[in-house]
Motif scaffolding. Structure first.
Motif, PDB file in Angstrom:
ATOM      1  N   LEU A  13     -24.505  -4.937  40.193  1.00  0.00           N
ATOM      2  CA  LEU A  13     -24.026  -5.226  40.574  1.00  0.00           C
ATOM      3  C   LEU A  13     -24.166  -6.550  41.675  1.00  0.00           C
ATOM      4  CD1 LEU A  13     -21.016  -6.790  39.900  1.00  0.00           C
ATOM      5  CD2 LEU A  13     -19.818  -5.630  41.674  1.00  0.00           C
ATOM      6  N   ILE A  14     -24.090  -6.410  42.520  1.00  0.00           N
ATOM      7  CA  ILE A  14     -24.781  -7.360  44.057  1.00  0.00           C
ATOM      8  C   ILE A  14     -26.056  -8.000  43.219  1.00  0.00           C
ATOM      9  CG2 ILE A  14     -25.108  -8.147  46.015  1.00  0.00           C
ATOM     10  CD1 ILE A  14     -23.250  -5.626  47.040  1.00  0.00           C
ATOM     11  N   ILE A  15     -26.886  -7.326  43.243  1.00  0.00           N
ATOM     12  CA  ILE A  15     -28.269  -8.848  42.937  1.00  0.00           C
ATOM     13  C   ILE A  15     -28.218  -8.815  41.186  1.00  0.00           C
ATOM     14  CG2 ILE A  15     -30.705  -7.828  41.870  1.00  0.00           C
ATOM     15  CD1 ILE A  15     -30.445  -4.972  44.085  1.00  0.00           C
ATOM     16  N   GLY A  16     -27.362  -8.744  40.479  1.00  0.00           N
ATOM     17  CA  GLY A  16     -27.246  -9.003  38.775  1.00  0.00           C
ATOM     18  C   GLY A  16     -26.476 -10.670  39.755  1.00  0.00           C
ATOM     19  N   LEU A  17     -25.168 -10.311  40.417  1.00  0.00           N
ATOM     20  CA  LEU A  17     -24.469 -11.935  40.519  1.00  0.00           C
ATOM     21  C   LEU A  17     -24.952 -12.948  41.259  1.00  0.00           C
ATOM     22  CD1 LEU A  17     -20.746 -10.282  42.099  1.00  0.00           C
ATOM     23  CD2 LEU A  17     -21.363 -11.674  39.852  1.00  0.00           C
ATOM     24  N   GLY A  18     -26.182 -12.032  42.100  1.00  0.00           N
ATOM     25  CA  GLY A  18     -26.960 -13.139  43.166  1.00  0.00           C
ATOM     26  C   GLY A  18     -27.489 -13.652  42.873  1.00  0.00           C
ATOM     27  N   SER A  19     -28.359 -13.139  41.503  1.00  0.00           N
ATOM     28  CA  SER A  19     -29.759 -13.874  41.105  1.00  0.00           C
ATOM     29  C   SER A  19     -28.894 -14.696  39.583  1.00  0.00           C
ATOM     30  CB  SER A  19     -30.616 -12.745  40.344  1.00  0.00           C
ATOM     31  OG  SER A  19     -29.956 -11.694  39.538  1.00  0.00           O
ATOM     32  N   GLY A  20     -27.918 -14.742  39.050  1.00  0.00           N
ATOM     33  CA  GLY A  20     -27.419 -14.775  38.689  1.00  0.00           C
ATOM     34  C   GLY A  20     -26.854 -16.458  38.986  1.00  0.00           C
ATOM     35  N   ALA A  21     -26.021 -16.398  40.367  1.00  0.00           N
ATOM     36  CA  ALA A  21     -25.520 -17.620  40.614  1.00  0.00           C
ATOM     37  C   ALA A  21     -27.457 -18.435  40.846  1.00  0.00           C
ATOM     38  CB  ALA A  21     -25.222 -16.900  42.191  1.00  0.00           C
ATOM     39  N   LEU A  22     -28.045 -17.875  41.491  1.00  0.00           N
ATOM     40  CA  LEU A  22     -29.297 -18.250  42.153  1.00  0.00           C
ATOM     41  C   LEU A  22     -30.194 -19.274  41.146  1.00  0.00           C
ATOM     42  CD1 LEU A  22     -31.371 -18.397  43.952  1.00  0.00           C
ATOM     43  CD2 LEU A  22     -33.093 -16.763  43.920  1.00  0.00           C
ATOM     44  N   SER A  28     -33.850 -24.715  32.543  1.00  0.00           N
ATOM     45  CA  SER A  28     -35.022 -24.254  31.759  1.00  0.00           C
ATOM     46  C   SER A  28     -35.246 -23.606  31.154  1.00  0.00           C
ATOM     47  CB  SER A  28     -35.858 -23.860  32.977  1.00  0.00           C
ATOM     48  OG  SER A  28     -37.391 -23.068  32.076  1.00  0.00           O
ATOM     49  N   ALA A  29     -34.983 -23.985  29.814  1.00  0.00           N
ATOM     50  CA  ALA A  29     -34.722 -23.275  28.304  1.00  0.00           C
ATOM     51  C   ALA A  29     -35.242 -22.268  28.833  1.00  0.00           C
ATOM     52  CB  ALA A  29     -35.975 -23.943  27.295  1.00  0.00           C
ATOM     53  N   VAL A  30     -36.835 -21.399  28.983  1.00  0.00           N
ATOM     54  CA  VAL A  30     -37.276 -20.582  29.290  1.00  0.00           C
ATOM     55  C   VAL A  30     -35.602 -19.347  29.905  1.00  0.00           C
ATOM     56  CG1 VAL A  30     -38.980 -18.454  30.224  1.00  0.00           C
ATOM     57  CG2 VAL A  30     -39.716 -20.940  29.730  1.00  0.00           C
ATOM     58  N   ILE A  31     -35.507 -19.467  31.243  1.00  0.00           N
ATOM     59  CA  ILE A  31     -34.827 -19.161  31.996  1.00  0.00           C
ATOM     60  C   ILE A  31     -32.659 -19.055  31.391  1.00  0.00           C
ATOM     61  CG2 ILE A  31     -32.771 -19.102  34.011  1.00  0.00           C
ATOM     62  CD1 ILE A  31     -35.054 -20.638  35.322  1.00  0.00           C
ATOM     63  N   GLU A  32     -32.723 -20.006  29.934  1.00  0.00           N
ATOM     64  CA  GLU A  32     -31.775 -19.933  29.510  1.00  0.00           C
ATOM     65  C   GLU A  32     -31.611 -19.017  28.285  1.00  0.00           C
ATOM     66  OE1 GLU A  32     -29.245 -21.233  28.630  1.00  0.00           O
ATOM     67  OE2 GLU A  32     -28.945 -23.044  30.311  1.00  0.00           O
ATOM     68  N   SER A  33     -33.294 -18.463  27.510  1.00  0.00           N
ATOM     69  CA  SER A  33     -33.494 -17.882  27.117  1.00  0.00           C
ATOM     70  C   SER A  33     -33.839 -16.144  27.236  1.00  0.00           C
ATOM     71  CB  SER A  33     -35.035 -17.794  26.784  1.00  0.00           C
ATOM     72  OG  SER A  33     -35.138 -16.855  25.624  1.00  0.00           O
ATOM     73  N   GLY A 214     -23.092 -13.958  36.899  1.00  0.00           N
ATOM     74  CA  GLY A 214     -23.508 -15.181  38.485  1.00  0.00           C
ATOM     75  C   GLY A 214     -23.838 -16.831  37.263  1.00  0.00           C
ATOM     76  N   PHE A 215     -24.749 -16.044  36.315  1.00  0.00           N
ATOM     77  CA  PHE A 215     -25.129 -17.359  35.739  1.00  0.00           C
ATOM     78  C   PHE A 215     -24.274 -18.067  34.636  1.00  0.00           C
ATOM     79  CE2 PHE A 215     -27.506 -19.416  32.401  1.00  0.00           C
ATOM     80  CZ  PHE A 215     -28.952 -20.125  32.828  1.00  0.00           C
ATOM     81  N   ASN A 216     -22.965 -18.189  34.706  1.00  0.00           N
ATOM     82  CA  ASN A 216     -22.025 -18.213  34.497  1.00  0.00           C
ATOM     83  C   ASN A 216     -21.044 -19.358  35.325  1.00  0.00           C
ATOM     84  OD1 ASN A 216     -22.489 -18.654  31.607  1.00  0.00           O
ATOM     85  ND2 ASN A 216     -21.883 -16.566  31.435  1.00  0.00           N
ATOM     86  N   THR A 217     -20.471 -18.524  36.214  1.00  0.00           N
ATOM     87  CA  THR A 217     -19.899 -18.313  37.499  1.00  0.00           C
ATOM     88  C   THR A 217     -20.492 -18.804  38.019  1.00  0.00           C
ATOM     89  OG1 THR A 217     -19.270 -16.244  37.950  1.00  0.00           O
ATOM     90  CG2 THR A 217     -18.493 -17.002  35.988  1.00  0.00           C
ATOM     91  N   GLY A 218     -21.191 -18.792  38.499  1.00  0.00           N
ATOM     92  CA  GLY A 218     -22.035 -18.489  40.082  1.00  0.00           C
ATOM     93  C   GLY A 218     -21.129 -17.355  41.429  1.00  0.00           C
ATOM     94  N   LEU A 219     -21.582 -17.623  42.201  1.00  0.00           N
ATOM     95  CA  LEU A 219     -20.675 -17.121  43.537  1.00  0.00           C
ATOM     96  C   LEU A 219     -19.224 -16.942  43.570  1.00  0.00           C
ATOM     97  CD1 LEU A 219     -23.252 -16.892  46.191  1.00  0.00           C
ATOM     98  CD2 LEU A 219     -22.532 -14.772  43.927  1.00  0.00           C
TER      99      LEU A 219
END
Length: 419
Positions: A13-22, A28-33, A214-219
């Motif tokens: 959970l911590i790694i997922g939230l952190g990496s998504g927020a980062l 980047s289209a690659v990151i979006e994909s 994390g990717f959608n909301t940040g931290l």
């Protein structure tokens, strides 16, 4: 430490939230994909859990009812214990809804964080969640088509049917009853094997789901998770305080004496998070310090651990109400009644299951009864380790309190002096 599934899931959970927020700010289209693929993996893992809900809840409910019926057949003391525990379960279920609603009324969930968290979530579309009046609610109680109710996740009608099915099964001849319950145990164990397989991949699934959050909301979602821990822990812990008060008010035991008896047991419960592991200490302290007869402790305490957990519907309802607030779901009285009935039923059926399995199997049906999505349950499961401590502490307090109450009543009726 890393051998614990709860710890691995929490780190995921911590790694997922952190990496998504980062990666949130990276255009980047690659990151979006890649984010879309990770989100799909999370959805696949969640659906694998979802597919076990209906068969698992139904079979566990039937088995649980049969267990209660068998326990009631052992005598008057068992029947009294079942009545007391059932009363506590219903009473505390109502309290949980009122307390959680009250806390969230004063400490509302951040609207922006909630809006981001509920992106792409799909809520249930059938059953009690659609009942808008008492008349509509009553119509939903008995399913006209059980298979249709199961397909539409109409949990309350399934629970009602399961309750009737379970009680009817207890009226069968012994050979038929044994064969039927053996079949249901086989089905439930098969579902549990599937759930264990899915939970084995829990760190991957939770990472994928939390990465999307994390990717959608940040931290920003971290504050909501902290609020969740505080609210559910507070509601659950308050039950222990109330139970101490009930023991005193009912004169089951003097307050100081009960504190001395329960203290070492609560320490075991806090450290092990297991009512079963606390049973030996409960038996010893209830008998030696509270003076309960061995006949009473030997029947009531094992029955309590095997069939009832007084904080189970409390915590499960608090979780479901919290999720409903996140998704902006405003249940009416029929939905809350349905949720309380479902919480009562599944709390009996899910006794004895491992923590991670019982969390999902117990809370998901309640969410469905309220009309709330279950998408966030795996993420909340990652931080459940803290509220779970207060679940166990409340359970053993209730077990000892009820035993002391029934023991005093048994001694009074027998004319024996208290010890």
């Amino acid at each position: 430490m890393f051998n614990s599934l709860a710890v691995r899931v929490l780190f995921a959970l911590i790694i997922g939230l952190g990496s998504g927020a980062l990666l949130q700010s990276q255009d980047s289209a690659v990151i979006e994909s890649a984010a879309g693929v990770i989100d799909a993996i999370g959805s696949l893992w969640l659906n694998a859990l979802r597919m076990t809900i209906v068969p698992l809840v139904f079979t566990l409910l039937v088995i649980g009812i049969a267990s209660v019926a068998d326990a009631a057949a052992t005598g008057r003391l068992a029947i009294r214990a079942i009545i007391v525990f059932a009363t506590l379960l219903i009473g505390f279920s109502i309290y949980s809804v009122l307390a959680t609603q009250g806390i969230l009324g004063f400490w509302a969930i951040d609207p922006e964080g909630a809006a981001a968290l509920r992106t792409d979530a799909v809520g249930p579309a059938a059953g009690a969640a659609q009942a808008s009046s008492l008349a509509d609610f009553l119509k939903t109680l008995a399913p006209s088509n059980v298979l249709k109710a199961a397909a539409e996740d109409a949990i309350l009608p399934l629970v009602v049917f399961g309750a009737f099915f379970g009680f009817a099964a207890t009226r069968l001849p012994a050979t038929l009853k044994t064969s039927l319950l053996t079949l249901f145990r086989a089905v439930s164990e098969t579902m549990l094997v599937i759930v264990r397989w899915v939970l084995w991949a829990g760190p991957v699934g939770v990472f994928a789901l939390s990465f999307g959050v994390g990717f959608n909301t940040g931290l920003g979602s971290a504050s909501i998770l902290l609020q969740y821990i505080v609210v559910v822990s507070l509601v659950t812990a308050s039950v222990t305080v109330i139970l101490f008060g009930l023991v005193t008010v009912t004169r089951a035991a003097p307050f100081g004496q009960f504190v001395r008896a329960a203290g070492p047991v609560l320490a075991v419960a806090f450290s092990t998070q297991s009512s079963l592991a606390s049973l030996p200490a409960m038996l010893e302290r209830t008998r030696d310090v509270l003076g309960a007869p061995e006949r009473t402790t030997g029947l009531v305490l094992p029955l309590a651990v095997a069939v009832f957990r007084v904080t189970s519907p409390v915590a499960n309802l608090a979780v479901a109400v919290f999720i409903a607030h996140i998704y902006g779901v405003s249940p009416g009285l029929p939905q809350f009644v349905a949720a309380i009935l479902v919480a009562f039923a599944v709390s009996i059926g899910s006794v004895g299951l491992p923590g991670q399995i019982s969390f999902f199997a117990s809370v998901a049906p309640i969410c469905i009864a309220l009309g709330a999505p279950i998408d966030l349950l795996p993420i909340l499961l990652a931080v459940e380790v803290i509220p779970d401590i207060f679940r166990t502490v409340g359970n053993v307090t209730g077990d000892m309190g009820v035993t002391a109450f029934l023991a005093k009543r048994e001694l009074h009726e027998s004319g024996a002096p208290p010890t």
